[in-house]
Design a protein around this motif. Structure first.
Motif, PDB file in Angstrom:
ATOM      1  N   UNK A  63       0.830  -1.202   0.000  1.00  0.00           N
ATOM      2  CA  UNK A  63       0.000   0.000   0.000  1.00  0.00           C
ATOM      3  C   UNK A  63       0.867   1.256   0.000  1.00  0.00           C
ATOM      4  N   UNK A  64       1.920   1.237   0.793  1.00  0.00           N
ATOM      5  CA  UNK A  64       2.830   2.378   0.840  1.00  0.00           C
ATOM      6  C   UNK A  64       3.506   2.595  -0.508  1.00  0.00           C
ATOM      7  N   UNK A  65       3.965   1.512  -1.148  1.00  0.00           N
ATOM      8  CA  UNK A  65       4.598   1.637  -2.456  1.00  0.00           C
ATOM      9  C   UNK A  65       3.621   2.194  -3.485  1.00  0.00           C
ATOM     10  N   UNK A  66       2.391   1.747  -3.452  1.00  0.00           N
ATOM     11  CA  UNK A  66       1.377   2.223  -4.411  1.00  0.00           C
ATOM     12  C   UNK A  66       1.072   3.698  -4.175  1.00  0.00           C
ATOM     13  N   UNK A  67       0.936   4.092  -2.909  1.00  0.00           N
ATOM     14  CA  UNK A  67       0.658   5.490  -2.591  1.00  0.00           C
ATOM     15  C   UNK A  67       1.821   6.390  -3.027  1.00  0.00           C
ATOM     16  N   UNK A  71       1.853   9.323  -5.963  1.00  0.00           N
ATOM     17  CA  UNK A  71       2.158  10.690  -5.524  1.00  0.00           C
ATOM     18  C   UNK A  71       1.342  11.145  -4.323  1.00  0.00           C
ATOM     19  N   UNK A  72       0.773  10.215  -3.616  1.00  0.00           N
ATOM     20  CA  UNK A  72      -0.030  10.591  -2.452  1.00  0.00           C
ATOM     21  C   UNK A  72       0.816  10.812  -1.207  1.00  0.00           C
TER      22      UNK A  72
END
Length: 73
Positions: A63-67, A71-72
């Motif tokens: 989830x962290x990698x996707x965010x 650019x979140x």
């Protein structure tokens, strides 16, 4: 007589402890919110075999990698 005073003090302590627990749990619930997701058992087995850690840790990393990619964060 001392025994009655002792019992009264215990009741005060128990009631104040319950209040403090209730107040602190409200603060925690505002900071973090638990989520329940369902994943296939096969995925869980593959994650445990590959990652070596917990499924929750793997999900948080993903989830962290996707965010970060979006650019979140």
């Amino acid at each position: 007589m001392a025994k009655k005073d002792f019992l009264k003090n215990i009741e005060k302590v128990k009631s104040s402890a319950a209040m403090s627990e209730q107040n602190s749990s409200k603060v925690i619930s505002k900071e973090k919110k638990k989520k329940l997701i369902t994943i296939p058992v096969e995925w869980e087995d593959k994650i445990k075999a590959f990652h070596g850690g917990t499924v929750s840790a793997y999900i948080l990393i993903a989830l962290q990698e996707r965010m970060h990619k979006d650019g979140l964060i």
